[in-house]
Design an enzyme around this catalytic site. Structure first.
Site, mmCIF file in Angstrom:
data_model
loop_
_atom_site.group_PDB
_atom_site.id
_atom_site.type_symbol
_atom_site.label_atom_id
_atom_site.label_comp_id
_atom_site.label_asym_id
_atom_site.label_seq_id
_atom_site.Cartn_x
_atom_site.Cartn_y
_atom_site.Cartn_z
ATOM 1 N N HIS A 105 -20.816 8.152 29.150
ATOM 2 C CA HIS A 105 -20.821 7.014 28.255
ATOM 3 C C HIS A 105 -21.819 5.942 28.727
ATOM 4 C CE1 HIS A 105 -16.580 7.818 26.376
ATOM 5 N NE2 HIS A 105 -17.447 8.765 26.118
ATOM 6 N N GLU A 127 -21.451 2.733 29.470
ATOM 7 C CA GLU A 127 -21.049 1.837 30.566
ATOM 8 C C GLU A 127 -21.212 2.510 31.919
ATOM 9 O OE1 GLU A 127 -19.516 2.687 27.860
ATOM 10 O OE2 GLU A 127 -17.998 1.263 27.206
HETATM 11 C C1 AOF Z 1 -17.370 4.215 25.447
HETATM 12 N N1 AOF Z 1 -18.678 4.299 25.769
HETATM 13 O O1 AOF Z 1 -20.698 5.228 25.525
HETATM 14 C C2 AOF Z 1 -18.995 5.940 24.061
HETATM 15 C C3 AOF Z 1 -17.635 5.772 23.701
HETATM 16 O O2 AOF Z 1 -14.811 12.682 24.133
HETATM 17 P P1 AOF Z 1 -14.987 11.544 25.075
HETATM 18 O O3 AOF Z 1 -13.972 11.502 26.170
HETATM 19 O O4 AOF Z 1 -16.411 11.412 25.546
HETATM 20 O O5 AOF Z 1 -14.693 10.195 24.237
HETATM 21 C C4 AOF Z 1 -15.307 9.985 23.027
HETATM 22 C C5 AOF Z 1 -14.776 8.708 22.418
HETATM 23 O O6 AOF Z 1 -15.149 7.609 23.243
HETATM 24 C C6 AOF Z 1 -15.414 8.439 21.073
HETATM 25 O O7 AOF Z 1 -14.643 8.978 20.029
HETATM 26 C C7 AOF Z 1 -15.410 6.933 21.012
HETATM 27 O O8 AOF Z 1 -14.141 6.443 20.651
HETATM 28 C C8 AOF Z 1 -15.678 6.566 22.461
HETATM 29 N N2 AOF Z 1 -17.118 6.485 22.698
HETATM 30 N N3 AOF Z 1 -16.884 4.889 24.396
HETATM 31 O O9 AOF Z 1 -16.611 3.522 26.125
HETATM 32 C C9 AOF Z 1 -19.513 5.131 25.146
HETATM 33 N N4 AOF Z 1 -19.811 6.831 23.445
HETATM 34 ZN ZN ZN Z 2 -16.178 5.285 27.772
#
Ligand code: AOF
Ligand code: ZN
Length: 365
Positions: free
Chosen positions: A57, A59
């Site tokens: 992600h 962060e």
């Molecule tokens: C964040 N930072 O850069 C993004 C987020 O499948 P996972 O575990 O990678 O989680 C995906 C979910 O995380 C996605 O549906 C959305 O809610 C969030 N995306 N969150 O803190 C990020 N790309």
């Molecule tokens: Zn995240």
């Protein structure tokens, strides 16, 4: 305009985070593309965005970039940091462990696994949390993710190139250049920022298109190509099928399409997905979009032709319409629309591109 509670520096750093996040559009599906900037004593000590494929992600990428310098910094982040355990710990945890003291966030994440819990977690760690700076831009940037979470389908942007007299191609359906190089570059950039590009079989039969992003240096950003093709008429000799092993090519047919055509397309490297027909015999576009949404697609660029456009507009599925208008008439040809755009579309932006004009209409929700 300055927003109460936020300093000019806050605005500058959030703008930076938003611009970073936008760079990943089209690459991060099934996840949103999130930008994050870490700032200590007025200087940027780390920057990150969601990586291709959706992980790591934004962060955690910024924290890794900053290393020990992250301690004591403020994080500017374009979406609520996640609170759920995936392959790694939640970003809210990671921010606390890295010693972040304040989080400035543009907008909440409606994903049911997060939905406010990210903010709650950060506050429980004693981190200051300020939400809402850049909310409008972030709402637009994250439309793919938000639409998929809320409606179970991707965000759909419909693009059409129109002659001054409203035609999309010469009569007989031959390939016709409508817009100039500047507008065409813009369309290729829109392709790069989409997860998938969708066309009707009529367009493929008329134009034999490649549907790739051909901007220099951005070729690797070509989206998944989706052909709406009820009866699976996509020719094996088409350029789409010929390149299906290099650029993913999904063919959406209807249940009952010829099984031998299905087998042949699969053998040539295409993926074939079948959806139901509606009572009027046409392919259920809503079901088709939900199906590719399940596969992780969050942003679709629909590039014609008129039949697909009419289907998407008529069923309320075209969230945004982008018209590239040429100043030159064609005289005769295939009309773009059989009726004016419904009133629910509002002109949101007008931008020149060489001799052409690009108009963006948004559906009111
Ligand atoms: C964040 N930072 O850069 C993004 C987020 O499948 P996972 O575990 O990678 O989680 C995906 C979910 O995380 C996605 O549906 C959305 O809610 C969030 N995306 N969150 O803190 C990020 N790309
Ligand atoms: Zn995240």
């Amino acid at each position: 305009m300055a927003r109460p509670g936020f300093s000019p520096d806050d605005h500058t750093f959030m703008d930076h985070a938003l611009r970073l996040g936008r760079r990943g559009l089209g690459l991060t599906w099934p996840n949103p593309s999130v930008g994050c900037v870490l700032v200590r004593n007025g200087a940027i000590v780390g920057r990150g965005l969601t990586q291709p494929g959706g992980r790591p992600h934004g962060e955690t990428t910024a924290i890794a970039h900053a290393g020990a310098a992250a301690r004591g910094s403020t994080a500017y982040v374009t979406l609520e940091p996640c609170s759920h355990y995936g392959r790694t710990a939640p970003c809210s945890d990671a921010l606390a462990r890295a010693g972040i003291v304040r989080v400035v966030c543009a907008i909440g994440d409606p994903d049911p696994r997060v939905r406010g819990r990210g903010f709650t977690m950060l506050r429980a760690y004693g981190i200051g949390v300020d939400v809402g700076l850049g909310e409008e831009e972030a709402g637009l940037d994250h439309r793919g993710h938000f639409t998929r979470v809320r409606l179970g389908r991707p965000f759909v942007q419909l693009k059409m190139a129109l002659s001054a007299d409203g035609f999309v191609a010469a009569s007989g359906g031959a390939r016709t250049a409508i817009t100039g190089p500047r507008a065409n570059d813009r369309v290729h950039l829109m392709r790069a920022m989409a997860d998938a590009i969708m066309v009707g079989i009529g367009t493929v039969l008329a134009d034999d298109p490649m549907l790739t992003c051909r901007l220099p240096g951005m070729e690797h950003r070509s989206p998944v190509r989706v052909v709406v093709d009820s009866r699976l008429r996509l020719p094996l000799a088409s350029r789409l099928v010929a390149t299906a092993r290099d650029v993913p090519t999904w063919v959406l047919g209807t249940v009952g399409a010829p099984p031998d055509a299905e087998r042949a397309l699969r053998a040539a490297g295409c993926e074939v997905m079948l959806v139901r027909r509606l009572d009027d015999g046409t392919l259920d576009l809503g079901a088709a979009l939900r199906l590719i949404g399940v596969r992780g697609i969050t942003r679709v660029l629909a590039e014609g032709g008129p039949r697909l456009a009419a289907g998407l507009i008529g069923s309320g599925l075209a969230d945004e319409i982008v018209l590239a208008r040429s100043p030159d008439p064609l005289g005769t040809g295939v009309p773009a629309f059989s009726a004016p755009l419904p009133d629910r579309y509002r002109l949101a932006a007008t931008e020149p591109a060489g001799r052409d004009i690009i108009e963006t209409y948004r559906q009111e929700t």
